[in-house]
Write a protein that holds these residues in place. Structure first.
Motif, short mmCIF file in Angstrom:
data_model
loop_
_atom_site.label_atom_id
_atom_site.label_comp_id
_atom_site.label_asym_id
_atom_site.label_seq_id
_atom_site.Cartn_x
_atom_site.Cartn_y
_atom_site.Cartn_z
N ASP A 36 0.80 -1.22 0.00
CA ASP A 36 0.00 0.00 0.00
C ASP A 36 0.84 1.27 0.00
OD1 ASP A 36 -2.36 -1.44 0.00
OD2 ASP A 36 -2.45 -1.52 2.19
N ASN A 37 2.09 1.17 0.42
CA ASN A 37 2.96 2.34 0.52
C ASN A 37 4.25 2.11 -0.26
OD1 ASN A 37 1.30 3.76 2.47
ND2 ASN A 37 1.93 2.17 3.91
N LEU A 38 4.90 3.20 -0.62
CA LEU A 38 6.21 3.06 -1.24
C LEU A 38 7.11 2.28 -0.30
CD1 LEU A 38 6.73 6.63 -2.71
CD2 LEU A 38 6.52 4.50 -4.00
N PRO A 39 7.89 1.36 -0.83
CA PRO A 39 8.75 0.55 0.04
C PRO A 39 9.89 1.39 0.61
CG PRO A 39 9.18 0.06 -2.27
CD PRO A 39 8.01 1.01 -2.23
N PRO A 40 10.42 0.99 1.78
CA PRO A 40 11.57 1.70 2.34
C PRO A 40 12.76 1.56 1.39
CG PRO A 40 11.14 -0.32 3.56
CD PRO A 40 10.02 -0.15 2.58
N SER A 41 13.44 2.67 1.16
CA SER A 41 14.56 2.68 0.22
C SER A 41 15.83 3.14 0.91
CB SER A 41 14.26 3.60 -0.95
OG SER A 41 13.14 3.14 -1.66
N TYR A 42 16.95 2.66 0.39
CA TYR A 42 18.25 3.02 0.95
C TYR A 42 19.24 3.21 -0.19
CZ TYR A 42 19.48 -1.86 0.11
OH TYR A 42 19.71 -3.07 -0.48
N ALA A 43 20.28 3.96 0.10
CA ALA A 43 21.34 4.19 -0.88
C ALA A 43 22.57 3.37 -0.50
CB ALA A 43 21.70 5.66 -0.94
N CYS A 44 23.11 2.68 -1.49
CA CYS A 44 24.35 1.92 -1.29
C CYS A 44 25.45 2.63 -2.08
CB CYS A 44 24.20 0.48 -1.75
SG CYS A 44 25.73 -0.47 -1.53
N HIS A 45 26.54 2.95 -1.39
CA HIS A 45 27.64 3.71 -1.98
C HIS A 45 28.84 2.82 -2.30
CE1 HIS A 45 25.73 7.60 -0.92
NE2 HIS A 45 25.21 6.87 0.05
N CYS A 46 28.67 1.49 -2.29
CA CYS A 46 29.80 0.60 -2.56
C CYS A 46 30.25 0.77 -4.02
CB CYS A 46 29.45 -0.86 -2.26
SG CYS A 46 28.44 -1.69 -3.51
N LEU A 47 31.46 0.34 -4.29
CA LEU A 47 32.01 0.50 -5.65
C LEU A 47 31.22 -0.30 -6.68
CD1 LEU A 47 35.84 0.56 -4.91
CD2 LEU A 47 34.28 2.48 -5.28
N ASP A 48 30.71 -1.47 -6.29
CA ASP A 48 29.90 -2.26 -7.23
C ASP A 48 28.65 -1.47 -7.64
OD1 ASP A 48 31.62 -4.43 -7.26
OD2 ASP A 48 30.52 -5.52 -5.73
N CYS A 49 27.96 -0.87 -6.68
CA CYS A 49 26.75 -0.10 -7.01
C CYS A 49 27.09 1.13 -7.83
CB CYS A 49 25.99 0.29 -5.74
SG CYS A 49 25.04 -1.10 -5.05
N GLN A 50 28.20 1.77 -7.54
CA GLN A 50 28.61 2.92 -8.34
C GLN A 50 28.88 2.50 -9.79
OE1 GLN A 50 31.66 5.43 -6.62
NE2 GLN A 50 30.90 5.01 -4.56
N THR A 51 29.56 1.39 -9.96
CA THR A 51 29.90 0.93 -11.31
C THR A 51 28.67 0.46 -12.08
OG1 THR A 51 32.10 0.27 -10.56
CG2 THR A 51 31.32 -0.70 -12.63
N THR A 52 27.84 -0.37 -11.45
CA THR A 52 26.69 -0.91 -12.17
C THR A 52 25.60 0.12 -12.43
OG1 THR A 52 25.69 -1.77 -10.15
CG2 THR A 52 27.08 -3.29 -11.40
N SER A 53 25.53 1.16 -11.58
CA SER A 53 24.52 2.20 -11.81
C SER A 53 25.06 3.31 -12.70
CB SER A 53 24.06 2.80 -10.48
OG SER A 53 25.08 3.59 -9.90
N GLY A 54 26.39 3.40 -12.81
CA GLY A 54 26.98 4.51 -13.56
C GLY A 54 26.77 5.82 -12.83
N SER A 55 26.61 5.76 -11.52
CA SER A 55 26.30 6.95 -10.74
C SER A 55 27.05 6.89 -9.41
CB SER A 55 24.80 7.02 -10.50
OG SER A 55 24.44 8.25 -9.92
N ALA A 56 26.73 7.81 -8.50
CA ALA A 56 27.42 7.90 -7.22
C ALA A 56 26.97 6.84 -6.23
CB ALA A 56 27.21 9.28 -6.61
N PHE A 57 25.80 6.25 -6.44
CA PHE A 57 25.29 5.22 -5.54
C PHE A 57 24.14 4.48 -6.23
CE2 PHE A 57 23.23 9.26 -4.50
CZ PHE A 57 21.89 8.95 -4.61
N GLY A 58 23.75 3.36 -5.66
CA GLY A 58 22.57 2.65 -6.11
C GLY A 58 21.43 2.96 -5.14
N LEU A 59 20.24 3.20 -5.67
CA LEU A 59 19.07 3.46 -4.83
C LEU A 59 18.18 2.22 -4.87
CD1 LEU A 59 17.66 5.53 -3.04
CD2 LEU A 59 16.50 6.39 -5.08
N HIS A 60 18.00 1.59 -3.72
CA HIS A 60 17.33 0.30 -3.64
C HIS A 60 16.14 0.33 -2.70
CE1 HIS A 60 21.03 -0.99 -5.49
NE2 HIS A 60 21.73 -0.72 -4.41
N ALA A 61 15.16 -0.52 -2.99
CA ALA A 61 14.01 -0.73 -2.11
C ALA A 61 13.96 -2.22 -1.79
CB ALA A 61 12.72 -0.29 -2.78
#
Length: 147
Positions: A19-44
């Motif tokens: 019913d609600n947007l899921p809780p989300s967090y940012a991961c700043h690990c190097l894998d998330c930076q590389t696979t997202s092409g950004s500063a972090f991955g945003l995950h729920a």
């Protein structure tokens, strides 16, 4: 509220059974930076049965130095939709940027901040850890999210 999302090209769409947007967090690990092409991955984080997907997915598995993970992507445009990981059995990690209402997402925690880009300022008071938190600490942060 119906929570939906999909890939860049529109070949894959999904509905989140909550019913609600899921809780989300940012991961700043190097894998998330590389696979997202950004500063972090945003995950729920969602229970595995909470996602109803339409469209063709492709997949790849990663078994590097971090916990093993199985990623699902649009078979056409290769947008990463979600993954499962040995670090969170029974859960899936949705790429929060694929939500149609992604502008409403506000990370409630940050992990692997020792790899954070130095120009990125985190919101004061948001739980953060230099690496991965204990499952108990992470669950506590996710449960304490603002309503």
């Amino acid at each position: 509220m119906k929570i939906t999302g999909g890939c860049h090209c529109g070949a894959v769409s999904y509905v989140v059974a909550t019913d609600n947007l899921p809780p989300s967090y940012a991961c700043h690990c190097l894998d998330c930076q590389t696979t997202s092409g950004s500063a972090f991955g945003l995950h729920a984080l969602l229970p595995e049965d909470a996602l109803q997907i339409t469209g063709e997915l492709s997949d790849y598995r990663y078994e590097g130095a971090h916990p093993a993970s199985h990623h699902r992507l649009c078979a056409h445009c290769h947008t990463r939709i979600y993954n499962t990981t040995s670090a969170a059995p029974g859960m899936l990690v949705l790429r929060a940027g694929t939500l149609h209402n992604s502008a409403a997402i506000k990370p409630i925690a940050h992990i692997w901040v020792k790899r954070r880009q130095p120009w990125l300022q985190l919101a004061e008071g948001t739980p953060s850890w230099p690496e991965s938190p204990t499952p108990e600490a992470f669950a506590q942060a996710l449960q304490a999210r603002p309503v």
